[in-house]
Motif scaffolding. Structure first.
Motif, short mmCIF file in Angstrom:
data_model
loop_
_atom_site.label_atom_id
_atom_site.label_comp_id
_atom_site.label_asym_id
_atom_site.label_seq_id
_atom_site.Cartn_x
_atom_site.Cartn_y
_atom_site.Cartn_z
N GLU A 507 0.84 -1.20 0.00
CA GLU A 507 0.00 0.00 0.00
C GLU A 507 0.87 1.25 0.00
O GLU A 507 1.87 1.32 0.74
CB GLU A 507 -0.91 0.03 1.22
CG GLU A 507 -1.80 1.27 1.27
CD GLU A 507 -2.48 1.46 2.62
OE1 GLU A 507 -3.43 2.26 2.70
OE2 GLU A 507 -2.05 0.81 3.60
N ARG A 509 0.76 4.94 1.16
CA ARG A 509 -0.09 5.69 2.10
C ARG A 509 0.51 7.07 2.33
O ARG A 509 1.70 7.21 2.61
CB ARG A 509 -0.20 4.93 3.42
CG ARG A 509 -1.34 5.40 4.32
CD ARG A 509 -1.58 4.37 5.42
NE ARG A 509 -2.68 4.73 6.30
CZ ARG A 509 -3.96 4.50 6.05
NH1 ARG A 509 -4.30 3.92 4.91
NH2 ARG A 509 -4.91 4.83 6.90
N ASP A 634 -4.90 -4.27 8.36
CA ASP A 634 -5.32 -2.88 8.23
C ASP A 634 -5.13 -2.07 9.52
O ASP A 634 -5.60 -0.94 9.62
CB ASP A 634 -6.78 -2.80 7.77
CG ASP A 634 -7.71 -3.66 8.63
OD1 ASP A 634 -7.23 -4.25 9.62
OD2 ASP A 634 -8.90 -3.73 8.30
#
Length: 713
Positions: A507, A509, A634
């Motif tokens: 990811e 971010r 997450d």
């Protein structure tokens, strides 16, 4: 296939004196450990139970006496084959609440008009009674000792040779050797912890005839000694002398007289999860991967093959039902049948077809080991019970043996583990660097051992690294001496490698969404030099940590010292619970991993087990046996920052409980490694496995931290 193990509930000592003392087992042609023909051991002989008037209530008593939660069904007419010997019970009328079958009304023990075609069988629930104590030993009614000819005991090596003496009528008697065989010596050596015998061979009035695969002398056939004229003469013979061969763990070496720890070069079988030398869950190596043995048909004969293979004597106990913790990975063997003379458990017959076993059925052993006298050189003093206290050792000083304390500088879990093992008290539950609350022997206040560093596998504290005659201890002894507390059980944390493989992703971010994580040092150091509108590339994954041990995993720190974490909005009880790292294929760290703190709770549990720990509302923290704690991909900080990482092949590694802050029964499986491929746009995680789950040859292809590496404190 006859299942030879039996179980006896320890609480029977509280029964009325006139209650017959019996033991039960499930035997016959069966596929699972929780079913079979009901057999009863009474008056030195195994027998069966008749199906006349037998009901589900009687089956309930049988199953609970064997340690199962309840009875599922029962079968008449020798469904599991015809038994042998007496039919001990007939016309049983149980209510289902009796503690033992012997308390149920019947015709009387041994009174029956049945045939073995009427032998009854039962099927029990596969769930065990929590805390049930199994005693899967032979019913030994013969007390035997090996009276040493030469005193090698003072040299701290086993007593390997001596007269065989049997206690009979309260007196120790020797056995005439006129009819003694090599097989008899093999059995005696096994009883005293030796895997084999050397090839030489008031009296007891019996001759002994062993086949050689018995676990105890009491299982051998006894007869009247033909050469024996009276209790005082042994015509044509001498007292029996046996000479045993010690296993490699106990064999004397030229320099020290003993080996420091029991280590083999890539064995085919090993023990895991045991508290002391010679016990543990049985694991075998097949196709480069370690796996367990299912307990269907597991008995003392097969367990003894394992014990001898590992350099111990015969088996004291053949344990079933994952009693020494559950393994992970494959179940390699099921329905094992051994003759007792195999050199390896892998040579025994076993079911090569469908292995429908779970790790709740993992087989384990407790082996006979030689009496080394280690327990007599160590003691715990001043504790509230025998399982805790200040550690005091017997050391040589100025030509004499004196008791003294151990310096607590650097004293930790590994050292405490060795102390508890040496004393036969199980696992360490705590290591203490102050013992002012345990007033020990005043005469033993002085420090006699310092600089102790243990790997955790040693049989004795004296085998650990320590200072010689030149002691060094600025803290001194007395109130600052080392101490321990011990426990019969311990947790065992294991990370699920499949979950890591299945949940890994990448990811990008933005930094403005990572402020909380930045403040908790979850990003690489270069993140402090980038603008707020930049982003970080994160390798994310879930961690699912199981407790496969025998007791709950509880944080060492008390509630008063737990730390509130804004990122996760709850208290963390362990500041360093896991370490995440990424290595190049040559073992160089290439991405700045971090030490993750955790709140410990039961996310999910096996069927039938209730959650006990929860992070919310400042709840109690821990991981219950049979439960697991999941940190989802997450959640903040559940990642490695790979922003500066170049494309290539790497090794990903997670370590649980890295500082051994909480004692466990097995630390080798606290490490998980994966192969990781990164092409600059995508990431792949594969070949994930726990430490110790693969062969040494395969494991060496994965660089990184060595399995069970001792932290240099």
């Amino acid at each position: 296939m006859n299942n030879k193990y039996h179980c006896e509930k320890l609480s029977k000592a509280s029964l009325a004196p006139d209650t017959p003392r019996i033991q039960l087992r499930l035997a016959g042609d069966k596929r699972k450990h929780n079913e079979g023909r009901v057999e009863v051991f009474y008056n030195g002989e195994w027998g069966t139970v008749c199906d006349d008037d037998f009901t589900i209530h009687a089956a309930q008593v049988v199953c609970r006496e064997l340690g199962y939660l309840e009875a599922i069904s029962w079968s008449p007419s020798s469904k599991y084959g015809k038994g042998e010997g007496p039919i001990w019970f007939d016309n049983l009328h149980c209510t289902g609440k009796e503690k033992t079958l012997a308390l149920c009304p019947s015709n009387g023990i041994g009174v029956s008009d049945c045939k073995h075609s009427e032998d009854v069988g039962v099927v029990c629930s596969d769930k065990r009674i929590p805390g049930f104590k199994f005693v899967n030993t032979l019913p030994n009614h013969v007390e035997v000792r090996l009276q040493a000819i030469l005193s090698s005991y003072r040299k701290r090596i086993p007593v390997t040779e001596g007269y065989v003496e049997v206690k009979d009528g309260g007196k120790w008697k020797q056995i005439c050797n006129a009819e003694w065989t090599q097989f008899n010596s093999r059995v005696i050596c096994g009883m005293f912890g030796f895997p084999g015998e050397r090839k030489k061979p008031t009296y007891w009035e019996y001759s002994v005839n062993c086949t050689g695969n018995e676990a105890h002398l009491s299982s051998c056939k006894l007869g009247q000694a033909t050469a024996l004229k009276s209790n005082e003469t042994c015509s044509g013979g001498l007292p029996v002398v046996v000479s045993c061969v010690p296993g490699r763990a106990f064999a004397p070496t030229p320099m020290t007289g003993f080996r420091k720890a029991f280590r083999q070069e890539q064995p085919l079988v090993r023990l895991r999860g045991g508290a002391i030398v010679g016990e543990g869950r049985v694991e075998v190596l097949k196709n480069g991967e370690w796996g367990t043995i299912c307990d269907d048909n597991w008995n003392l004969l097969s367990a003894t093959v394992v014990c001898r293979e590992l350099g111990f004597g015969t088996a004291k106990e053949a344990l079933s039902g994952g009693r020494l913790g559950q393994g992970m990975g494959p179940v390699h063997m099921n329905e094992v049948e051994c003759s007792g003379f195999e050199k390896s458990i892998t040579e025994c017959f076993f079911n090569k077809e469908a292995v429908d076993c779970s790790h709740e059925e993992d087989a384990a052993v407790r082996c006979n080991v030689p009496a080394m006298g280690f327990q007599e050189r160590l003691r715990l003093s001043g504790g509230r019970n025998p399982y805790e206290g200040r550690v005091e050792v017997l050391m040589e000083k100025n030509g004499s043996l004196v008791w003294g304390t151990v310096c607590s500088e650097g004293w930790g879990t590994m050292e405490a583990m060795v102390v508890c093992r040496q004393l036969g008290l199980g696992f360490a539950s705590n290591a203490f660097q102050e013992t002012w609350y345990w007033p020990g022997e005043v005469s033993a206040d002085a420090v006699v051992m310092s600089g102790v560093r243990c790997s955790g596998t040693e049989m004795s504290l004296s085998h650990c690294l320590h200072h010689g005659h030149h002691l060094s201890c600025s803290k001194g002894g007395g109130r600052n001496a080392a101490g321990v507390s011990c426990s019969e059980t311990a947790p065992d944390l294991v990370l699920n490698p499949q979950v890591v493989e299945q949940t890994t992703y990448m990811e990008d971010r933005p930094m403005f969404m990572l402020q909380c994580a930045y403040e908790e040092n979850c990003l690489s150091s270069t993140s402090s030099q980038v603008p707020a509108n930049s982003y970080r590339r994160l390798l994310r994954f879930s961690s699912q940590i199981h407790n496969n041990g025998q007791s709950d995993f509880r944080p060492k720190a008390g509630r008063h010292s737990w730390v509130w974490h804004d990122c996760h909005r709850h208290y963390h009880s362990m500041e360093v619970f896991t370490i995440y790292d990424l290595f190049s294929l040559n073992g160089t760290k290439v991405a700045e991993g971090h030490k993750a703190s955790f709140c410990l709770e039961d996310s999910e549990c096996d069927e039938g087990i209730e959650k006990r720990y929860e992070c919310a509302n400042f709840g109690e923290q821990g991981i219950t046996v049979g439960c697991w704690d999941t940190y989802r991909h997450d959640i903040d900080c559940q990642w490695i920052d790979i922003t500066e990482l170049k494309p290539g092949d790497y090794i990903f590694q997670i370590i649980i409980n890295p500082n051994y802050e909480v004692p466990e029964s097995d630390y080798s499986n606290n490490i998980m490694k994966c192969r990781c491929r990164y092409d600059g746009h995508r990431v792949w995680m594969y070949s994930c496995h726990n430490g110790g789950s693969l062969s040494t040859e395969t494991e060496q292809t994965f660089p990184g931290l060595l399995n069970n590496q001792v932290t240099h404190r």
